[in-house]
Design a protein around this motif. Structure first.
Motif, mmCIF file in Angstrom:
data_model
loop_
_atom_site.group_PDB
_atom_site.id
_atom_site.type_symbol
_atom_site.label_atom_id
_atom_site.label_comp_id
_atom_site.label_asym_id
_atom_site.label_seq_id
_atom_site.Cartn_x
_atom_site.Cartn_y
_atom_site.Cartn_z
ATOM 1 N N ILE A 90 24.623 36.956 63.160
ATOM 2 C CA ILE A 90 25.125 37.854 62.114
ATOM 3 C C ILE A 90 24.781 39.299 62.449
ATOM 4 O O ILE A 90 25.620 40.201 62.299
ATOM 5 C CB ILE A 90 24.550 37.450 60.741
ATOM 6 C CG1 ILE A 90 24.915 35.997 60.412
ATOM 7 C CG2 ILE A 90 25.052 38.390 59.663
ATOM 8 C CD1 ILE A 90 26.389 35.693 60.392
ATOM 9 N N GLN A 91 23.567 39.540 62.930
ATOM 10 C CA GLN A 91 23.175 40.890 63.338
ATOM 11 C C GLN A 91 24.084 41.398 64.460
ATOM 12 O O GLN A 91 24.554 42.541 64.432
ATOM 13 C CB GLN A 91 21.720 40.898 63.804
ATOM 14 C CG GLN A 91 21.190 42.259 64.226
ATOM 15 C CD GLN A 91 20.934 43.186 63.050
ATOM 16 O OE1 GLN A 91 20.404 42.756 62.027
ATOM 17 N NE2 GLN A 91 21.306 44.457 63.180
ATOM 18 N N GLN A 92 24.354 40.549 65.443
ATOM 19 C CA GLN A 92 25.226 40.932 66.549
ATOM 20 C C GLN A 92 26.626 41.290 66.048
ATOM 21 O O GLN A 92 27.219 42.298 66.478
ATOM 22 C CB GLN A 92 25.321 39.795 67.565
ATOM 23 C CG GLN A 92 26.258 40.084 68.734
ATOM 24 C CD GLN A 92 26.432 38.876 69.650
ATOM 25 O OE1 GLN A 92 25.620 37.952 69.637
ATOM 26 N NE2 GLN A 92 27.494 38.882 70.441
ATOM 27 N N ALA A 93 27.168 40.482 65.148
ATOM 28 C CA ALA A 93 28.505 40.756 64.622
ATOM 29 C C ALA A 93 28.553 42.093 63.895
ATOM 30 O O ALA A 93 29.506 42.875 64.068
ATOM 31 C CB ALA A 93 28.921 39.623 63.679
ATOM 32 N N LEU A 94 27.543 42.365 63.110
ATOM 33 C CA LEU A 94 27.502 43.625 62.379
ATOM 34 C C LEU A 94 27.373 44.808 63.332
ATOM 35 O O LEU A 94 28.005 45.859 63.134
ATOM 36 C CB LEU A 94 26.351 43.597 61.380
ATOM 37 C CG LEU A 94 26.483 42.558 60.248
ATOM 38 C CD1 LEU A 94 25.163 42.416 59.496
ATOM 39 C CD2 LEU A 94 27.605 42.938 59.282
ATOM 40 N N GLU A 95 26.570 44.656 64.363
ATOM 41 C CA GLU A 95 26.423 45.736 65.349
ATOM 42 C C GLU A 95 27.754 45.985 66.072
ATOM 43 O O GLU A 95 28.123 47.134 66.337
ATOM 44 C CB GLU A 95 25.328 45.375 66.362
ATOM 45 C CG GLU A 95 23.926 45.295 65.780
ATOM 46 C CD GLU A 95 23.316 46.668 65.449
ATOM 47 O OE1 GLU A 95 23.943 47.705 65.727
ATOM 48 O OE2 GLU A 95 22.199 46.671 64.873
ATOM 49 N N GLN A 96 28.459 44.910 66.425
ATOM 50 C CA GLN A 96 29.759 45.074 67.069
ATOM 51 C C GLN A 96 30.739 45.798 66.149
ATOM 52 O O GLN A 96 31.521 46.648 66.593
ATOM 53 C CB GLN A 96 30.328 43.709 67.469
ATOM 54 C CG GLN A 96 29.611 43.051 68.625
ATOM 55 C CD GLN A 96 30.151 41.686 69.006
ATOM 56 O OE1 GLN A 96 29.449 40.884 69.601
ATOM 57 N NE2 GLN A 96 31.385 41.422 68.647
ATOM 58 N N LEU A 97 30.682 45.483 64.871
ATOM 59 C CA LEU A 97 31.570 46.139 63.917
ATOM 60 C C LEU A 97 31.223 47.611 63.761
ATOM 61 O O LEU A 97 32.112 48.472 63.724
ATOM 62 C CB LEU A 97 31.497 45.407 62.576
ATOM 63 C CG LEU A 97 32.510 45.801 61.494
ATOM 64 C CD1 LEU A 97 33.934 45.837 62.039
ATOM 65 C CD2 LEU A 97 32.394 44.837 60.318
ATOM 66 N N ALA A 98 29.924 47.908 63.718
ATOM 67 C CA ALA A 98 29.492 49.306 63.612
ATOM 68 C C ALA A 98 29.927 50.087 64.854
ATOM 69 O O ALA A 98 30.393 51.248 64.749
ATOM 70 C CB ALA A 98 27.984 49.377 63.453
ATOM 71 N N ALA A 99 29.792 49.503 66.025
ATOM 72 C CA ALA A 99 30.189 50.179 67.257
ATOM 73 C C ALA A 99 31.696 50.434 67.276
ATOM 74 O O ALA A 99 32.175 51.480 67.732
ATOM 75 C CB ALA A 99 29.789 49.345 68.465
#
Length: 390
Positions: A378-387
């Motif tokens: 979930i953290q990875q997905a959110l980071e990808q979305l922020a990027a």
């Protein structure tokens, strides 16, 4: 229970297991490398008690036609009584090969071709298809968005009911908006359906997935007339065993049960196999401690996502879900049409989510994110979305 059985942080590689969520990425998104957070199953291990029960059954070398044993019904009845304060009788239970086939069976049994069935979008897509594919007419009673979350539009429901609809399909708890309906909301809905002599088919497949502080209320337990509610339920979402394909319809009215059984008989489809019976029984009999731990873990995923969205994802908002492991993202602040929004998540963010348009009216500009994964995912997905938002 061994703590290793509750290690939800442990990554599990599902690729190559014919998992729809992972192995259908190319067909679904045109990109086999997206991080998939779409199909509503979890990338978390099922209860060890279920795995042990399946292994024990597999150890017997004959996998023949299978009855539904007393142990299955008692496990279900005990679970409903202890977890949901609902006393059900064995005669009420019809075994079925899944909730969606159950919805179709009820539509066929209780309505005639051309008749109206009320649904409340945005909502799980098969609610529409089981009505239309059976030659019935969808009447929409859209949920009403409020700052505190979605609500029933009861005035509009009254209008819909007056059109002559005989059946309403309720999603409780609600997929995708995450509402756990309060008793006052449900009793108000029941009052309208009572006045118009309608039956409510209550899809309660997410009944156990309520976050701490929230309580699911079985609609049938609140109804004055036992014939006014038919409940669809299953252990599949609760214990992450949807592939076992076994569910129940709980129908107190004997005339309705007889009609439903006739419909299932015309399908010539068996609801039972030896593994689904073993998994169903073990989940409801032994899965309680696992579920309690899971709910705390999912609440942590939810809170992580909500905090991240508020701090780092401009143009995207999400109302705090009360139940399910699904997060309904409002992306209208990005000023993208639905095709562009879908492409943005796939091509820019590398994420495979469910587009809001699948859920009908009110879904435009939204995406559904599955929180049922290790927290690092979930953290990875959110980071990808922020990027991607830059």
């Amino acid at each position: 229970m061994d703590k290793t059985e509750l290690d939800f942080d442990r990554p599990i590689d599902r690729e190559g297991t014919a998992a729809v969520k992972w192995d259908a990425r190319l067909a679904q998104f045109g990109d086999p490398g997206v991080l998939p957070l779409w199909v509503a199953d979890m990338d978390l291990p099922a209860p060890a008690a279920v795995t042990r029960a399946l292994a024990a059954r597999a150890a017997h070398p004959v996998y023949g036609y299978t009855l539904f044993p007393d142990a299955l019904f008692s496990a279900l009845a005990d679970w409903m009584r202890e977890r949901h304060h609902w006393v059900i009788e064995r005669d009420w239970v019809i075994m079925a090969p899944g909730v969606v086939p159950s919805l179709a069976a009820v539509v066929q049994a209780l309505t005639e071709p051309g008749e109206a069935v009320i649904v409340q979008p945005p909502v799980y897509a098969p609610f529409f298809s089981v009505v239309r594919a059976n030659g019935r007419r969808v009447v929409e009673n859209p949920l009403r968005p409020t700052p505190a979350g979605y609500a029933f539009d009861l005035d509009h429901l009254e209008h819909c009911a007056a059109t002559g609809a005989r059946l309403l399909i309720l999603c409780s708890p609600h997929n995708p908006v995450g509402r756990v309906w309060r008793t006052d909301e449900l009793t108000a809905l029941l009052e309208i359906t009572r006045r118009h002599r309608m039956v409510v088919l209550s899809d309660e497949i997410h009944h156990d997935l309520c976050f701490p502080g929230e309580v699911h209320h079985p609609l049938a337990r609140l109804a004055e007339d036992p014939a006014s509610v038919i409940t669809a339920a299953a252990p599949s979402k609760t214990f992450n065993i949807p592939g076992l394909g076994l569910s129940v319809l709980i129908c107190p009215d004997p005339i309705q049960r007889r009609t439903l059984r006739h419909v299932f008989d015309t399908f010539h489809v068996s609801a039972s196999n030896p593994f689904s019976v073993a998994g169903f029984t073990a989940a409801y009999r032994e899965g309680g401690p696992w579920l309690d731990a899971l709910l705390g873990y999912l609440a942590g995923n939810r809170d992580l996502a909500l905090d991240f969205i508020a701090a780092r994802l401009p143009g995207i908002t999400a109302i705090r879900p009360e139940g399910t492991y699904l997060l309904w993202l409002d992306c209208r602040g990005l000023s993208l049409d639905d095709a562009a929004l879908h492409a943005f998540f796939i091509q820019r963010a590398g994420l495979g989510l469910s587009p809001g348009t699948l859920f009908g009216t009110g879904g435009s500009g939204h995406m559904r994110l599955n929180l049922g994964a290790p927290r690092a995912v979930i953290q990875q997905a959110l980071e990808q979305l922020a990027a991607a938002l830059g």
